[in-house]
Design a protein around this motif. Structure first.
Motif, PDB file in Angstrom:
ATOM      1  N   ARG A 111      37.331  59.937  16.695  1.00  0.00           N
ATOM      2  CA  ARG A 111      37.122  60.904  15.615  1.00  0.00           C
ATOM      3  C   ARG A 111      37.066  62.272  16.267  1.00  0.00           C
ATOM      4  N   SER A 112      37.937  63.167  15.816  1.00  0.00           N
ATOM      5  CA  SER A 112      38.012  64.475  16.457  1.00  0.00           C
ATOM      6  C   SER A 112      38.472  65.546  15.479  1.00  0.00           C
ATOM      7  N   VAL A 113      38.278  66.773  15.899  1.00  0.00           N
ATOM      8  CA  VAL A 113      38.754  67.924  15.134  1.00  0.00           C
ATOM      9  C   VAL A 113      40.219  68.111  15.509  1.00  0.00           C
ATOM     10  N   ILE A 114      41.116  68.044  14.515  1.00  0.00           N
ATOM     11  CA  ILE A 114      42.550  68.160  14.808  1.00  0.00           C
ATOM     12  C   ILE A 114      43.095  69.543  14.495  1.00  0.00           C
ATOM     13  N   SER A 115      42.349  70.360  13.771  1.00  0.00           N
ATOM     14  CA  SER A 115      42.780  71.728  13.487  1.00  0.00           C
ATOM     15  C   SER A 115      41.566  72.550  13.081  1.00  0.00           C
ATOM     16  N   THR A 116      41.604  73.830  13.415  1.00  0.00           N
ATOM     17  CA  THR A 116      40.544  74.740  12.980  1.00  0.00           C
ATOM     18  C   THR A 116      41.177  76.014  12.435  1.00  0.00           C
ATOM     19  N   ILE A 117      40.358  76.827  11.820  1.00  0.00           N
ATOM     20  CA  ILE A 117      40.813  78.098  11.260  1.00  0.00           C
ATOM     21  C   ILE A 117      40.953  79.175  12.343  1.00  0.00           C
ATOM     22  N   ASP A 118      40.517  78.867  13.561  1.00  0.00           N
ATOM     23  CA  ASP A 118      40.575  79.837  14.657  1.00  0.00           C
ATOM     24  C   ASP A 118      42.020  80.046  15.123  1.00  0.00           C
ATOM     25  N   PRO A 119      42.366  81.268  15.509  1.00  0.00           N
ATOM     26  CA  PRO A 119      43.728  81.527  16.003  1.00  0.00           C
ATOM     27  C   PRO A 119      44.031  80.685  17.245  1.00  0.00           C
ATOM     28  N   ASP A 120      45.271  80.169  17.330  1.00  0.00           N
ATOM     29  CA  ASP A 120      45.674  79.436  18.523  1.00  0.00           C
ATOM     30  C   ASP A 120      46.141  80.414  19.597  1.00  0.00           C
ATOM     31  N   ARG A 121      46.655  79.900  20.705  1.00  0.00           N
ATOM     32  CA  ARG A 121      47.051  80.777  21.820  1.00  0.00           C
ATOM     33  C   ARG A 121      48.186  81.716  21.458  1.00  0.00           C
ATOM     34  N   SER A 122      48.925  81.419  20.390  1.00  0.00           N
ATOM     35  CA  SER A 122      49.996  82.311  19.924  1.00  0.00           C
ATOM     36  C   SER A 122      49.525  83.258  18.836  1.00  0.00           C
ATOM     37  N   GLY A 123      48.256  83.095  18.423  1.00  0.00           N
ATOM     38  CA  GLY A 123      47.710  83.936  17.370  1.00  0.00           C
ATOM     39  C   GLY A 123      47.908  83.368  15.971  1.00  0.00           C
ATOM     40  N   ASP A 124      48.521  82.164  15.879  1.00  0.00           N
ATOM     41  CA  ASP A 124      48.733  81.543  14.572  1.00  0.00           C
ATOM     42  C   ASP A 124      47.420  80.990  14.025  1.00  0.00           C
ATOM     43  N   ILE A 125      47.282  81.051  12.710  1.00  0.00           N
ATOM     44  CA  ILE A 125      46.092  80.542  12.036  1.00  0.00           C
ATOM     45  C   ILE A 125      46.519  79.523  10.988  1.00  0.00           C
ATOM     46  N   VAL A 126      45.873  78.351  11.018  1.00  0.00           N
ATOM     47  CA  VAL A 126      46.081  77.326  10.003  1.00  0.00           C
ATOM     48  C   VAL A 126      44.801  77.283   9.174  1.00  0.00           C
ATOM     49  N   VAL A 127      44.921  77.517   7.886  1.00  0.00           N
ATOM     50  CA  VAL A 127      43.760  77.466   6.997  1.00  0.00           C
ATOM     51  C   VAL A 127      43.614  76.018   6.526  1.00  0.00           C
ATOM     52  N   PRO A 128      42.567  75.315   6.965  1.00  0.00           N
ATOM     53  CA  PRO A 128      42.432  73.900   6.642  1.00  0.00           C
ATOM     54  C   PRO A 128      42.506  73.587   5.146  1.00  0.00           C
ATOM     55  N   THR A 129      41.894  74.417   4.332  1.00  0.00           N
ATOM     56  CA  THR A 129      41.901  74.138   2.892  1.00  0.00           C
ATOM     57  C   THR A 129      43.270  74.368   2.264  1.00  0.00           C
TER      58      THR A 129
END
Length: 90
Positions: A25-43
């Motif tokens: 069980r793990s966190v597979i995505s967060t709202i925090d920017p990745d190393r490229s600056g991309d943001i995935v909004v979980p909702t």
């Protein structure tokens, strides 16, 4: 040689491991920017039910050279992250 250190964040840690069931069980995505600056909004995840109809888990998103390494048993979409339980292939 330079070493990049990342800050440990319990919000992105592995949350549970069951060796007997071969699950994690793990966190597979967060709202925090990745190393490229991309943001995935979980909702913003809109195709959850469609994904769970064929919930394959791929190694490094590679669907061409490597077979799936497991399957997602469930997803929990939270405001700042997505938690999943993965069962690994034998």
């Amino acid at each position: 040689m330079s070493t990049t250190r990342t800050r440990f964040d319990p919000q992105t840690a592995t949350l549970a491991v069951d060796g007997a069931r071969m699950t994690i069980r793990s966190v597979i995505s967060t709202i925090d920017p990745d190393r490229s600056g991309d943001i995935v909004v979980p909702t913003g995840l809109r195709n959850r039910e469609e994904y769970l109809m064929n919930p394959v888990v791929l190694w490094a998103h590679d669907r061409f050279r490597v077979p799936p390494i497991g399957m997602c048993e469930w997803l929990d979409v939270q405001p700042r992250r997505i938690v999943a339980q993965t069962r690994f292939a034998c």
